[in-house]
Scaffold this motif. Structure first.
Motif, PDB file in Angstrom:
ATOM      1  N   LEU A 137     -34.031 -16.825 -30.119  1.00 29.45           N
ATOM      2  CA  LEU A 137     -34.455 -15.810 -30.959  1.00 29.45           C
ATOM      3  C   LEU A 137     -35.602 -16.297 -31.933  1.00 29.45           C
ATOM      4  CD1 LEU A 137     -30.979 -14.402 -32.360  1.00 29.45           C
ATOM      5  CD2 LEU A 137     -32.370 -13.511 -30.589  1.00 29.45           C
ATOM      6  N   ALA A 138     -36.568 -15.316 -31.974  1.00 29.43           N
ATOM      7  CA  ALA A 138     -37.892 -15.938 -32.494  1.00 29.43           C
ATOM      8  C   ALA A 138     -37.618 -16.263 -33.800  1.00 29.43           C
ATOM      9  CB  ALA A 138     -39.029 -14.579 -32.525  1.00 29.43           C
ATOM     10  N   GLU A 139     -36.963 -15.323 -34.578  1.00 28.14           N
ATOM     11  CA  GLU A 139     -36.477 -15.738 -36.140  1.00 28.14           C
ATOM     12  C   GLU A 139     -36.061 -17.149 -36.125  1.00 28.14           C
ATOM     13  OE1 GLU A 139     -35.950 -11.146 -35.635  1.00 28.14           O
ATOM     14  OE2 GLU A 139     -35.550 -12.904 -34.477  1.00 28.14           O
ATOM     15  N   LEU A 140     -35.114 -17.472 -35.467  1.00 27.33           N
ATOM     16  CA  LEU A 140     -34.461 -18.965 -35.472  1.00 27.33           C
ATOM     17  C   LEU A 140     -35.316 -20.071 -35.078  1.00 27.33           C
ATOM     18  CD1 LEU A 140     -30.798 -18.136 -34.150  1.00 27.33           C
ATOM     19  CD2 LEU A 140     -31.349 -18.172 -36.612  1.00 27.33           C
ATOM     20  N   ALA A 193     -45.716 -25.155 -22.691  1.00 22.30           N
ATOM     21  CA  ALA A 193     -47.027 -24.554 -23.384  1.00 22.30           C
ATOM     22  C   ALA A 193     -46.418 -24.276 -24.932  1.00 22.30           C
ATOM     23  CB  ALA A 193     -47.020 -22.921 -23.029  1.00 22.30           C
ATOM     24  N   SER A 194     -47.190 -23.760 -25.659  1.00 20.90           N
ATOM     25  CA  SER A 194     -46.882 -23.787 -27.179  1.00 20.90           C
ATOM     26  C   SER A 194     -46.112 -22.504 -27.146  1.00 20.90           C
ATOM     27  CB  SER A 194     -48.288 -23.470 -27.888  1.00 20.90           C
ATOM     28  OG  SER A 194     -47.907 -23.227 -29.480  1.00 20.90           O
ATOM     29  N   PRO A 195     -44.899 -22.423 -27.877  1.00 23.31           N
ATOM     30  CA  PRO A 195     -43.766 -21.625 -28.054  1.00 23.31           C
ATOM     31  C   PRO A 195     -44.378 -20.205 -28.584  1.00 23.31           C
ATOM     32  CG  PRO A 195     -43.422 -22.985 -29.675  1.00 23.31           C
ATOM     33  CD  PRO A 195     -44.762 -23.746 -28.955  1.00 23.31           C
ATOM     34  N   VAL A 196     -44.127 -19.117 -27.920  1.00 25.69           N
ATOM     35  CA  VAL A 196     -44.256 -17.779 -28.411  1.00 25.69           C
ATOM     36  C   VAL A 196     -42.879 -16.941 -28.123  1.00 25.69           C
ATOM     37  CG1 VAL A 196     -46.651 -17.783 -27.895  1.00 25.69           C
ATOM     38  CG2 VAL A 196     -44.937 -16.851 -26.223  1.00 25.69           C
ATOM     39  N   SER A 197     -42.746 -15.929 -29.230  1.00 25.63           N
ATOM     40  CA  SER A 197     -41.655 -14.958 -29.153  1.00 25.63           C
ATOM     41  C   SER A 197     -41.464 -14.359 -27.497  1.00 25.63           C
ATOM     42  CB  SER A 197     -41.811 -13.936 -30.108  1.00 25.63           C
ATOM     43  OG  SER A 197     -40.875 -13.152 -29.944  1.00 25.63           O
ATOM     44  N   PHE A 198     -40.398 -14.219 -26.920  1.00 25.14           N
ATOM     45  CA  PHE A 198     -40.312 -13.612 -25.737  1.00 25.14           C
ATOM     46  C   PHE A 198     -40.866 -12.191 -25.647  1.00 25.14           C
ATOM     47  CE2 PHE A 198     -38.328 -17.375 -24.642  1.00 25.14           C
ATOM     48  CZ  PHE A 198     -37.772 -17.293 -23.281  1.00 25.14           C
ATOM     49  N   PHE A 199     -40.505 -11.474 -26.757  1.00 25.99           N
ATOM     50  CA  PHE A 199     -41.090 -10.262 -26.932  1.00 25.99           C
ATOM     51  C   PHE A 199     -41.654  -9.962 -28.396  1.00 25.99           C
ATOM     52  CE2 PHE A 199     -37.243 -10.027 -23.979  1.00 25.99           C
ATOM     53  CZ  PHE A 199     -37.895  -9.533 -23.295  1.00 25.99           C
ATOM     54  N   ALA A 200     -42.317  -8.956 -28.662  1.00 27.22           N
ATOM     55  CA  ALA A 200     -42.919  -8.603 -29.809  1.00 27.22           C
ATOM     56  C   ALA A 200     -41.938  -7.633 -30.520  1.00 27.22           C
ATOM     57  CB  ALA A 200     -44.180  -7.614 -29.651  1.00 27.22           C
ATOM     58  N   TYR A 201     -41.714  -7.826 -31.822  1.00 26.02           N
ATOM     59  CA  TYR A 201     -40.859  -7.470 -32.675  1.00 26.02           C
ATOM     60  C   TYR A 201     -41.689  -6.814 -33.858  1.00 26.02           C
ATOM     61  CZ  TYR A 201     -37.324  -9.392 -29.713  1.00 26.02           C
ATOM     62  OH  TYR A 201     -36.514  -9.918 -28.637  1.00 26.02           O
ATOM     63  N   PRO A 202     -41.109  -5.628 -34.534  1.00 25.70           N
ATOM     64  CA  PRO A 202     -41.993  -5.303 -35.766  1.00 25.70           C
ATOM     65  C   PRO A 202     -41.563  -6.529 -36.835  1.00 25.70           C
ATOM     66  CG  PRO A 202     -40.775  -3.512 -34.823  1.00 25.70           C
ATOM     67  CD  PRO A 202     -40.274  -4.814 -34.094  1.00 25.70           C
ATOM     68  N   ALA A 220     -31.079  -3.258 -31.244  1.00 22.13           N
ATOM     69  CA  ALA A 220     -31.022  -3.537 -32.579  1.00 22.13           C
ATOM     70  C   ALA A 220     -32.430  -4.045 -33.410  1.00 22.13           C
ATOM     71  CB  ALA A 220     -29.941  -4.084 -33.238  1.00 22.13           C
ATOM     72  N   ARG A 221     -32.778  -5.240 -32.444  1.00 21.02           N
ATOM     73  CA  ARG A 221     -33.863  -6.082 -33.175  1.00 21.02           C
ATOM     74  C   ARG A 221     -35.110  -5.314 -33.078  1.00 21.02           C
ATOM     75  NH1 ARG A 221     -34.873 -10.871 -30.489  1.00 21.02           N
ATOM     76  NH2 ARG A 221     -35.434 -11.824 -32.495  1.00 21.02           N
ATOM     77  N   THR A 222     -35.360  -4.448 -31.969  1.00 18.42           N
ATOM     78  CA  THR A 222     -36.778  -3.712 -32.004  1.00 18.42           C
ATOM     79  C   THR A 222     -36.745  -2.727 -33.217  1.00 18.42           C
ATOM     80  OG1 THR A 222     -35.906  -2.334 -30.384  1.00 18.42           O
ATOM     81  CG2 THR A 222     -37.143  -4.150 -29.648  1.00 18.42           C
ATOM     82  N   GLY A 223     -35.523  -2.089 -33.634  1.00 22.81           N
ATOM     83  CA  GLY A 223     -35.462  -1.283 -34.748  1.00 22.81           C
ATOM     84  C   GLY A 223     -35.701  -0.101 -34.037  1.00 22.81           C
ATOM     85  N   ALA A 224     -35.484   0.064 -32.792  1.00 26.37           N
ATOM     86  CA  ALA A 224     -35.601   1.630 -32.107  1.00 26.37           C
ATOM     87  C   ALA A 224     -34.546   2.452 -32.740  1.00 26.37           C
ATOM     88  CB  ALA A 224     -35.518   1.442 -30.728  1.00 26.37           C
ATOM     89  N   ARG A 225     -34.895   3.615 -33.023  1.00 29.45           N
ATOM     90  CA  ARG A 225     -34.033   4.770 -33.681  1.00 29.45           C
ATOM     91  C   ARG A 225     -33.169   3.962 -35.009  1.00 29.45           C
ATOM     92  NH1 ARG A 225     -28.909   7.302 -32.877  1.00 29.45           N
ATOM     93  NH2 ARG A 225     -29.279   9.495 -32.834  1.00 29.45           N
ATOM     94  N   GLY A 226     -33.461   3.331 -35.543  1.00 29.35           N
ATOM     95  CA  GLY A 226     -32.940   2.485 -36.594  1.00 29.35           C
ATOM     96  C   GLY A 226     -32.085   1.352 -36.195  1.00 29.35           C
ATOM     97  N   GLY A 227     -32.102   1.056 -34.849  1.00 26.01           N
ATOM     98  CA  GLY A 227     -31.255   0.131 -34.409  1.00 26.01           C
ATOM     99  C   GLY A 227     -29.986   0.541 -33.804  1.00 26.01           C
ATOM    100  N   LYS A 228     -29.742   1.545 -34.246  1.00 25.98           N
ATOM    101  CA  LYS A 228     -28.432   2.444 -33.463  1.00 25.98           C
ATOM    102  C   LYS A 228     -28.699   3.295 -32.216  1.00 25.98           C
ATOM    103  CE  LYS A 228     -25.982   1.604 -37.881  1.00 25.98           C
ATOM    104  NZ  LYS A 228     -25.151   0.599 -37.248  1.00 25.98           N
ATOM    105  N   PRO A 229     -28.170   3.282 -31.112  1.00 22.09           N
ATOM    106  CA  PRO A 229     -28.578   3.968 -29.893  1.00 22.09           C
ATOM    107  C   PRO A 229     -27.683   5.300 -30.230  1.00 22.09           C
ATOM    108  CG  PRO A 229     -27.045   2.203 -29.319  1.00 22.09           C
ATOM    109  CD  PRO A 229     -27.503   1.940 -30.884  1.00 22.09           C
ATOM    110  N   GLY A 230     -28.411   6.239 -29.711  1.00 22.56           N
ATOM    111  CA  GLY A 230     -27.464   7.568 -29.761  1.00 22.56           C
ATOM    112  C   GLY A 230     -26.783   7.777 -28.363  1.00 22.56           C
ATOM    113  N   PRO A 231     -26.190   8.659 -28.087  1.00 25.23           N
ATOM    114  CA  PRO A 231     -25.283   9.078 -27.055  1.00 25.23           C
ATOM    115  C   PRO A 231     -26.183   8.608 -25.475  1.00 25.23           C
ATOM    116  CG  PRO A 231     -25.574  10.773 -27.861  1.00 25.23           C
ATOM    117  CD  PRO A 231     -26.193  10.033 -28.868  1.00 25.23           C
ATOM    118  N   LYS A 232     -27.174   9.112 -25.388  1.00 27.29           N
ATOM    119  CA  LYS A 232     -27.822   8.996 -24.227  1.00 27.29           C
ATOM    120  C   LYS A 232     -28.496   7.473 -24.024  1.00 27.29           C
ATOM    121  CE  LYS A 232     -29.648  13.706 -23.613  1.00 27.29           C
ATOM    122  NZ  LYS A 232     -30.683  14.749 -23.512  1.00 27.29           N
TER     123      LYS A 232
END
Length: 520
Positions: free
Chosen positions: A251-254, A271-280, A449-461
């Protein structure tokens, strides 16, 4: 001797003795040549992603390339995910990709494709043999290009394969040696390590061996530097008798917190370490702002030689450093979850085992639980593309038939290359598949949850697209249908009995471990 026979003879003479294969019509003369040329073991896989993943696992443990045999552009395309993983892990592979006969290409038959274009992003070297007299020389060049840690793709037109090669096999290639690290770079590293600013030595690459770990620990002790491995080195020796080296968190934060305060970062094999993905609102670069990054040695450089030079500079070649003492936890009891499963693994893990880790979230506890278990090698997913675990276990077991292989596998990632089980059964490979069956894409729930998509909480779909429990998959039945014995573990006691059986018996065994998903 036809082109295919000269090709295989050249590969064998150059030390490439295993071919993971899924052939088609264009490769039939290569297949026929397997009976004419001694020394090549042919391992059939039912999907090209298993072919490439098995070659990855073989290379990680054998420390030399296997060959793959793939059918035209679509077959190569099916293999790309694990070729990507191998490329990111700097592992050597020689791909043989069949193509239409040279005179047939002009007709644009249904399977005609741009093989060179498909191969390019996952290959360091791509070449198509133009004539039978060229193929053996081209094969030798492919082995040379694969060298220590590259992917070489050789395209084999059908008529080049079936036609006579008057030149015969090419001379065997010599093993490529790692490149020495330049003296001026070593001198600069000594200067950095003599400085009193906070310094981290980060190591990674193909293989952090037991001897390398001890050298690194001695260097850290002599200089006051902090020691870390990259998050996912391809292979690392762990357990009793090995040096104490922490790894950079996923985890990037850790990871950012772990590197906080570091002013100098020396890189060995990674290589120099980078986050696996981009996060806000999370930095992509993980070292602190203003930190001086010094790439001392790449994955194909002589890391051990560089460490020897640094140890000599600090007169630390015989420095006494603490090594992990054997600590085997008791076998767990009661409910089965990720922690009790990790404890059971640490209890039953046999001496000198090979652990292939694609357990994703359910296996997070396995790495720390086994840090002081019986000595073993741990293989990580360096490239991040799932579907590597089962085929990598196939390759590791073929490379090291005298060692027990334990594959930690998630249920979702298993389905990418589930055909690996059939090859395990066919080849009677000594592999325990510890499959964590939580009926979720739990890692994607975490990332949602970490990307913040839809406030971090998925809807039913969205929730439905992360849930693989409807219908529930019966992995024991799937395994048995492919010829692999299987048991279901619902409790810690069930898992204890299954692991004890798997360690005691030779041959493949799948353990369908029913664990609850982690709560994030």
């Amino acid at each position: 001797m036809n082109g295919a026979e000269s090709l295989i003879q050249t590969l064998v003479d150059s030390g490439v003795e295993v071919c993971f294969t899924n052939p088609g019509t264009s490769e039939m003369h290569f297949v026929a040549a397997l009976d004419e040329v001694e020394g090549m073991r042919c391992v059939l896989c039912l999907f090209e992603g298993v072919v490439s993943g098995a070659a990855l696992g073989y290379a990680a443990m054998a420390e030399k390339p296997a060959s793959t045999l793939l059918h035209l552009g679509p077959g190569l395309g099916n293999a790309l995910a694990n070729l990507h993983n191998a490329r990111k892990g700097n592992l050597p592979i020689v791909n043989i990709v069949g193509d239409h006969a040279t005179y047939h290409l002009q007709y644009d038959a249904p399977l005609t494709s741009d093989i060179t274009g498909i191969a390019g992003p996952v290959s360091h070297w791509v070449h198509s043999s133009a004539a039978p007299a060229d193929i053996a020389r081209d094969a030798a060049e492919a082995v040379q290009q694969a060298g220590i840690g590259q992917i070489a793709t050789l395209v084999l037109p059908a008529d080049v394969s079936w036609s006579d090669n008057p030149s015969g096999a090419a001379a065997a290639t010599r093993k490529v040696q790692p490149a020495p690290v330049a003296a001026d770079k070593l001198h600069k590293a000594v200067e950095i390590l003599r400085d009193d600013r906070p310094t981290v030595i980060m190591v990674g690459g193909r293989n952090v061996s037991e001897a390398q770990g001890v050298k690194l620990a001695r260097l850290a002790a002599a200089t006051g530097a902090r020691l870390l491995t990259e998050t996912f080195p391809v292979r690392i020796r762990r357990g009793a008798g090995t040096a104490v080296i922490d790894r950079l968190p996923y985890l990037a934060e850790l990871a950012i917190d772990t590197l906080k305060g570091t002013e100098r970062l020396i890189l060995l094999g990674c290589a120099s370490p980078v986050s696996f993905f981009a996060y806000p609102n999370v930095p992509s670069v993980l070292e602190p702002e203003g930190c001086d990054v010094y790439p001392l040695a790449g994955p194909n450089d002589d890391i051990d030689g560089a460490l020897d030079s640094l140890l000599q500079a600090f007169a630390a070649g015989s420095e006494v450093v603490p090594l992990r003492e054997l600590q085997v936890p008791p076998a767990p009891s009661g409910p089965l979850d990720a922690n009790s499963a990790a404890q059971a693994l640490a209890h039953y893990l046999p001496e000198n085992a090979i652990v292939v880790d694609e357990g994703i979230t359910s296996a997070l506890a396995c790495f720390p639980f086994t840090s002081a278990a019986r000595a073993h090698d741990w293989i990580n997913l360096a490239g991040g593309s799932i579907g590597f675990g089962l085929p990598a276990a196939v390759g590791a077991a073929i490379a090291c038939p005298e060692r027990k292989v334990i594959c930690l596998e998630g249920d979702g990632s298993a389905m990418y290359t589930i055909q690996s089980l059939w090859t395990m059964a066919r080849e009677s490979l000594d592999v325990i598949v510890l499959l964590f069956n939580n009926r979720k894409y739990s890692i994607l729930e975490l990332e949602f949850a970490r990307t913040g998509a839809r406030g971090g909480k998925p809807g039913p779909k969205a929730a439905s697209s992360l849930d693989i429990g409807n219908p529930d998959m019966d992995f024991a039945s799937i395994a048995q249908g492919m010829g692999v014995p299987a048991v279901v573990a619902n409790t810690a006691e069930d898992l204890n009995a299954a692991l004890a059986r798997g360690v005691a018996e030779a041959g493949p065994l799948l353990i369908d471990a029913r664990v609850p998903p982690l709560q994030f």
